[in-house]
Motif scaffolding. Structure first.
Motif, PDB file in Angstrom:
ATOM      1  N   ILE A  78       9.382  10.074   2.677  1.00 23.61           N
ATOM      2  CA  ILE A  78      10.324   9.684   3.746  1.00 23.61           C
ATOM      3  C   ILE A  78      11.392   8.712   3.248  1.00 23.61           C
ATOM      4  N   GLU A  79      11.117   8.009   2.166  1.00 26.84           N
ATOM      5  CA  GLU A  79      12.091   7.047   1.632  1.00 26.84           C
ATOM      6  C   GLU A  79      13.288   7.784   1.013  1.00 26.84           C
ATOM      7  N   SER A  80      14.392   7.084   0.928  1.00 25.95           N
ATOM      8  CA  SER A  80      15.583   7.686   0.339  1.00 25.95           C
ATOM      9  C   SER A  80      15.363   7.870  -1.165  1.00 25.95           C
ATOM     10  N   PRO A  81      16.072   8.835  -1.769  1.00 26.37           N
ATOM     11  CA  PRO A  81      15.954   9.009  -3.222  1.00 26.37           C
ATOM     12  C   PRO A  81      16.240   7.707  -3.983  1.00 26.37           C
ATOM     13  N   LEU A  82      17.128   6.876  -3.428  1.00 32.46           N
ATOM     14  CA  LEU A  82      17.441   5.594  -4.074  1.00 32.46           C
ATOM     15  C   LEU A  82      16.224   4.691  -4.193  1.00 32.46           C
ATOM     16  N   ARG A  83      15.309   4.854  -3.256  1.00 28.87           N
ATOM     17  CA  ARG A  83      14.091   4.024  -3.266  1.00 28.87           C
ATOM     18  C   ARG A  83      12.892   4.787  -3.796  1.00 28.87           C
ATOM     19  N   GLY A 105      12.089   7.977  -3.098  1.00 28.11           N
ATOM     20  CA  GLY A 105      11.572   9.021  -2.209  1.00 28.11           C
ATOM     21  C   GLY A 105      12.383  10.296  -2.281  1.00 28.11           C
ATOM     22  N   ARG A 106      12.237  11.142  -1.250  1.00 27.54           N
ATOM     23  CA  ARG A 106      12.951  12.416  -1.214  1.00 27.54           C
ATOM     24  C   ARG A 106      13.767  12.582   0.057  1.00 27.54           C
ATOM     25  N   GLY A 107      13.749  11.561   0.920  1.00 28.68           N
ATOM     26  CA  GLY A 107      14.455  11.660   2.196  1.00 28.68           C
ATOM     27  C   GLY A 107      13.933  12.787   3.058  1.00 28.68           C
ATOM     28  N   ASP A 142       0.859  -1.184   0.000  1.00 25.91           N
ATOM     29  CA  ASP A 142       0.000   0.000   0.000  1.00 25.91           C
ATOM     30  C   ASP A 142       0.903   1.245   0.000  1.00 25.91           C
ATOM     31  N   LEU A 143       0.837   2.014  -1.074  1.00 25.45           N
ATOM     32  CA  LEU A 143       1.706   3.197  -1.192  1.00 25.45           C
ATOM     33  C   LEU A 143       1.027   4.461  -0.669  1.00 25.45           C
ATOM     34  N   TYR A 144      -0.218   4.340  -0.226  1.00 20.77           N
ATOM     35  CA  TYR A 144      -0.994   5.523   0.162  1.00 20.77           C
ATOM     36  C   TYR A 144      -1.026   5.782   1.675  1.00 20.77           C
TER      37      TYR A 144
END
Ligand SMILES: [Zn+2]
Ligand SMILES: [Zn+2]
Length: 171
Positions: A47-52, A54-56, A25-27
């Protein structure tokens, strides 16, 4: 061992845990703070890292009012109904605009919707740069799709360690 290592590098962002509908669930915010009108949720993608992907960044948004919903659907293109990304158009075409005014496009890009079968403009009629290119499509999808997705459109996860761990766990 492997499972524990998944969480070693991420600090607790604060707030209390809020279970998602399922691990993919991405929401749904995984962490929430406050109650009632002041309830806020942490964007699970930013909240995820740019590698995953996200934007950190810790981005807390009101879940009671539409801020959280708006951000997830129109900054990330994730459907509130399904918790998955909106399906893209089936195909694209460029149409001429006969009565274009000054500063408007003389031709416009349209995408075909799998649900309503219509050709939907996927860019602004004004000839300018936009911050979120997919916004027009996502706005259409949010009102039209109602949870419907193009069959086979399910390949939107990074095939990384976290993904493989979920697969191993059968989730
Ligand atoms: Zn976000
Ligand atoms: Zn549609």
């Amino acid at each position: 061992m492997r499972r524990a290592s998944l969480f070693n590098h991420s600090k607790h962002p604060g707030g209390i845990c809020n279970p998602p509908r399922d691990p993919r669930d991405l929401y749904t915010p995984r962490f929430v703070k406050g109650k009632g009108r002041s309830k806020i949720g942490l964007c699970p993608i930013c909240i995820e890292s740019p590698l995953r992907g996200g934007r950190g960044q810790k981005l807390w948004l009101s879940t009671k009012f539409s801020a959280f919903n708006y951000h997830m659907q129109f900054a990330h293109g994730v459907s509130a109904t399904t918790g998955r990304p909106f399906s893209p158009p089936l195909s694209y075409r460029t149409s001429n605009r006969r009565h274009a005014l000054k500063l408007e496009r003389s031709e416009i890009l349209e995408g075909r919707c799998h649900k309503c079968k219509k050709w939907v403009p996927v860019e602004s009629i004004k000839d300018c740069e936009v911050k979120v290119k997919e916004l027009f499509w996502w706005k259409h999808a949010a009102t039209c799709h109602q949870g419907s997705q193009v069959p086979g459109d399910d390949d939107f996860y990074e095939q990384d360690d976290v993904f493989r761990c979920l697969e191993e766990l059968g989730l």
